[in-house]
Design a protein around this motif. Structure first.
Motif, PDB file in Angstrom:
ATOM      1  N   MET A   1      58.979  67.093 -13.460  1.00 44.26           N
ATOM      2  CA  MET A   1      60.018  67.754 -12.672  1.00 44.26           C
ATOM      3  C   MET A   1      59.486  68.970 -11.907  1.00 44.26           C
ATOM      4  N   VAL A   2      58.284  69.418 -12.237  1.00 44.46           N
ATOM      5  CA  VAL A   2      57.730  70.631 -11.637  1.00 44.46           C
ATOM      6  C   VAL A   2      57.032  70.287 -10.323  1.00 44.46           C
ATOM      7  N   ARG A   3      57.263  71.104  -9.311  1.00 42.34           N
ATOM      8  CA  ARG A   3      56.696  70.884  -7.982  1.00 42.34           C
ATOM      9  C   ARG A   3      55.779  72.046  -7.582  1.00 42.34           C
ATOM     10  N   ASN A   4      54.781  71.722  -6.762  1.00 39.09           N
ATOM     11  CA  ASN A   4      53.863  72.753  -6.263  1.00 39.09           C
ATOM     12  C   ASN A   4      54.636  73.896  -5.611  1.00 39.09           C
ATOM     13  N   GLY A   5      54.178  75.098  -5.846  1.00 38.66           N
ATOM     14  CA  GLY A   5      54.759  76.270  -5.229  1.00 38.66           C
ATOM     15  C   GLY A   5      55.918  76.879  -5.986  1.00 38.66           C
ATOM     16  N   GLN A   6      56.368  76.233  -7.053  1.00 40.94           N
ATOM     17  CA  GLN A   6      57.507  76.760  -7.789  1.00 40.94           C
ATOM     18  C   GLN A   6      57.107  77.909  -8.727  1.00 40.94           C
ATOM     19  N   ILE A   7      58.107  78.684  -9.110  1.00 34.53           N
ATOM     20  CA  ILE A   7      57.983  79.638 -10.211  1.00 34.53           C
ATOM     21  C   ILE A   7      58.740  79.041 -11.382  1.00 34.53           C
ATOM     22  N   VAL A   8      58.069  78.889 -12.506  1.00 34.95           N
ATOM     23  CA  VAL A   8      58.606  78.177 -13.660  1.00 34.95           C
ATOM     24  C   VAL A   8      58.613  79.111 -14.866  1.00 34.95           C
ATOM     25  N   PHE A   9      59.746  79.190 -15.562  1.00 38.88           N
ATOM     26  CA  PHE A   9      59.799  79.879 -16.845  1.00 38.88           C
ATOM     27  C   PHE A   9      59.565  78.845 -17.939  1.00 38.88           C
ATOM     28  N   LEU A  10      58.612  79.118 -18.824  1.00 37.07           N
ATOM     29  CA  LEU A  10      58.417  78.291 -20.013  1.00 37.07           C
ATOM     30  C   LEU A  10      58.766  79.117 -21.232  1.00 37.07           C
ATOM     31  N   ASP A  11      59.621  78.584 -22.067  1.00 39.90           N
ATOM     32  CA  ASP A  11      60.053  79.228 -23.294  1.00 39.90           C
ATOM     33  C   ASP A  11      58.912  79.187 -24.316  1.00 39.90           C
ATOM     34  N   GLY A  12      59.186  79.711 -25.503  1.00 40.90           N
ATOM     35  CA  GLY A  12      58.222  79.609 -26.588  1.00 40.90           C
ATOM     36  C   GLY A  12      58.501  78.404 -27.462  1.00 40.90           C
ATOM     37  N   GLY A  13      57.674  78.210 -28.484  1.00 38.60           N
ATOM     38  CA  GLY A  13      57.865  77.120 -29.426  1.00 38.60           C
ATOM     39  C   GLY A  13      56.979  75.924 -29.148  1.00 38.60           C
ATOM     40  N   THR A  14      57.034  74.966 -30.046  1.00 39.00           N
ATOM     41  CA  THR A  14      56.122  73.822 -29.992  1.00 39.00           C
ATOM     42  C   THR A  14      56.398  72.897 -28.813  1.00 39.00           C
ATOM     43  N   SER A  15      57.664  72.733 -28.442  1.00 33.06           N
ATOM     44  CA  SER A  15      57.980  71.867 -27.297  1.00 33.06           C
ATOM     45  C   SER A  15      57.445  72.456 -25.997  1.00 33.06           C
ATOM     46  N   ALA A  16      57.550  73.790 -25.850  1.00 29.17           N
ATOM     47  CA  ALA A  16      57.058  74.448 -24.640  1.00 29.17           C
ATOM     48  C   ALA A  16      55.534  74.366 -24.542  1.00 29.17           C
TER      49      ALA A  16
ATOM     50  N   THR B   1      53.388  79.068 -10.402  1.00 27.99           N
ATOM     51  CA  THR B   1      53.353  80.274 -11.226  1.00 27.99           C
ATOM     52  C   THR B   1      54.216  80.023 -12.455  1.00 27.99           C
ATOM     53  N   VAL B   2      53.646  80.239 -13.623  1.00 24.34           N
ATOM     54  CA  VAL B   2      54.387  80.072 -14.873  1.00 24.34           C
ATOM     55  C   VAL B   2      54.581  81.441 -15.512  1.00 24.34           C
ATOM     56  N   ALA B   3      55.842  81.815 -15.733  1.00 24.37           N
ATOM     57  CA  ALA B   3      56.178  83.019 -16.478  1.00 24.37           C
ATOM     58  C   ALA B   3      56.559  82.603 -17.896  1.00 24.37           C
ATOM     59  N   THR B   4      56.038  83.305 -18.876  1.00 23.44           N
ATOM     60  CA  THR B   4      56.314  82.949 -20.262  1.00 23.44           C
ATOM     61  C   THR B   4      56.202  84.178 -21.150  1.00 23.44           C
ATOM     62  N   HIS B   5      56.980  84.199 -22.220  1.00 20.99           N
ATOM     63  CA  HIS B   5      56.849  85.260 -23.218  1.00 20.99           C
ATOM     64  C   HIS B   5      56.139  84.729 -24.462  1.00 20.99           C
ATOM     65  N   SER B   6      55.438  83.601 -24.297  1.00 18.15           N
ATOM     66  CA  SER B   6      54.731  82.963 -25.399  1.00 18.15           C
ATOM     67  C   SER B   6      53.220  83.038 -25.197  1.00 18.15           C
ATOM     68  N   PRO B   7      52.486  83.771 -26.033  1.00 19.31           N
ATOM     69  CA  PRO B   7      51.026  83.755 -25.945  1.00 19.31           C
ATOM     70  C   PRO B   7      50.442  82.354 -26.110  1.00 19.31           C
ATOM     71  N   ASP B   8      51.073  81.523 -26.950  1.00 18.55           N
ATOM     72  CA  ASP B   8      50.580  80.154 -27.149  1.00 18.55           C
ATOM     73  C   ASP B   8      50.645  79.345 -25.857  1.00 18.55           C
ATOM     74  N   VAL B   9      51.743  79.497 -25.095  1.00 21.29           N
ATOM     75  CA  VAL B   9      51.876  78.804 -23.815  1.00 21.29           C
ATOM     76  C   VAL B   9      50.835  79.312 -22.828  1.00 21.29           C
ATOM     77  N   ALA B  10      50.641  80.628 -22.796  1.00 21.29           N
ATOM     78  CA  ALA B  10      49.649  81.208 -21.887  1.00 21.29           C
ATOM     79  C   ALA B  10      48.260  80.653 -22.177  1.00 21.29           C
ATOM     80  N   VAL B  11      47.886  80.574 -23.429  1.00 27.86           N
ATOM     81  CA  VAL B  11      46.572  80.043 -23.809  1.00 27.86           C
ATOM     82  C   VAL B  11      46.459  78.570 -23.426  1.00 27.86           C
ATOM     83  N   ALA B  12      47.540  77.806 -23.609  1.00 31.60           N
ATOM     84  CA  ALA B  12      47.519  76.375 -23.270  1.00 31.60           C
ATOM     85  C   ALA B  12      47.307  76.135 -21.785  1.00 31.60           C
ATOM     86  N   LEU B  13      47.571  77.152 -20.956  1.00 33.26           N
ATOM     87  CA  LEU B  13      47.432  77.009 -19.501  1.00 33.26           C
ATOM     88  C   LEU B  13      46.107  77.534 -18.960  1.00 33.26           C
ATOM     89  N   LEU B  14      45.229  77.995 -19.829  1.00 34.80           N
ATOM     90  CA  LEU B  14      43.971  78.580 -19.375  1.00 34.80           C
ATOM     91  C   LEU B  14      43.095  77.579 -18.615  1.00 34.80           C
TER      92      LEU B  14
END
Length: 254
Positions: free
Chosen positions: A87-102, A116-129
């Motif tokens: 569902m995600v498209r190029n150029g979007q700003i996306v919020f990803l929540d925390g937890g295992t599904s995110a 651009t992904v905004a998140t308050h989850s360090p685990d999500v941030a690391v998964a996007l490296l």
């Protein structure tokens, strides 16, 4: 009837019917309502159900500790993550929540995606490296260790300055009457704040969360745009949500 037998019957009724009404249950067993309410309090203290006015509803398995939750509905979460990533498209700003599904969703995003992904989850941030085209905005604050996410006033302030195209929300309970719930007051507030800043809110709905309730309300079903569920999710489990005009997206692991 022994206390252990009553409690086993309460849990069996919850599993079969999705609720226990204290008054009706006490009349059925020929016992006082106070006796059943005491059983419900004790079961709630063990995390085996969620008390509500007049009785109880199933407690969410997603309230378990993080290592345990990582083992729950692994295939479902992978399928849901794949559908959400589509569902995600190029150029979007996306919020990803925390937890295992995110985290599963972060890993499912295409490597050539530019967002651009905004998140308050360090685990999500690391998964996007390893995603070269993804810019990560990591929101800070006090870490709520159950989900390893930032909460509190600092996080709320940062969220208020971001406007997102789409928010993928994770919760521990999704109930047709009680809406979306989670196990922590501050985490619920963070989810509401993100929802207010997002044009579209999509809920990642692995099956153990459907019909379950946690202690703190996030938003009602009328405030989200869709639930993503695994393709094999039973029609009977989804019917109460469809009756409330909630859009259902069925994910396939294919």
């Amino acid at each position: 009837m022994l206390t252990t037998e009553r409690k086993a019957l309460i849990l069996a009724t919850l599993a079969q019917e999705g609720r226990v009404v204290a008054k009706g249950f006490s009349q059925k067993l020929g016992l006082s309502e106070d006796t059943i309410r005491r059983d419900l309090r004790e079961l709630a203290a063990e995390g085996l159900l969620q008390r509500v006015h007049g009785g109880a509803l199933p407690a969410s398995k997603a309230l378990a500790d993080l290592p345990t939750r990582r083992k729950l509905s692994v295939d479902d979460k992978a399928a849901i993550a794949k559908a959400a990533a589509g569902m995600v498209r190029n150029g979007q700003i996306v919020f990803l929540d925390g937890g295992t599904s995110a985290v599963a969703l972060a890993r499912a995003l295409p490597l050539n995606l530019r967002v651009t992904v905004a998140t308050h989850s360090p685990d999500v941030a690391v998964a996007l490296l390893d995603h070269p085209g993804v810019e990560v905005e990591l929101i800070g604050g006090r870490i709520y260790k159950h989900s390893n996410v930032a909460v509190g006033a600092v996080a709320i302030e940062a969220i208020s300055h971001i406007r997102a195209d789409i928010y993928f929300m994770g919760v521990t309970g999704i109930h047709p009457e009680h809406g979306l719930t989670t196990g922590d007051r501050e985490e619920a507030a963070i989810k509401r704040a993100i929802g207010r800043q997002s044009a579209e809110t999509i809920v990642l709905a692995s099956r153990e969360k459907l019909g379950a309730v946690s202690a703190y309300g996030v938003v009602g079903l009328d405030e989200v745009d869709a639930l993503i569920v695994e393709k094999s999710c039973l029609a009977d489990a989804l019917k109460p949500y469809e009756q409330r005009d909630v859009s259902i997206i069925r994910a396939s692991f294919e």
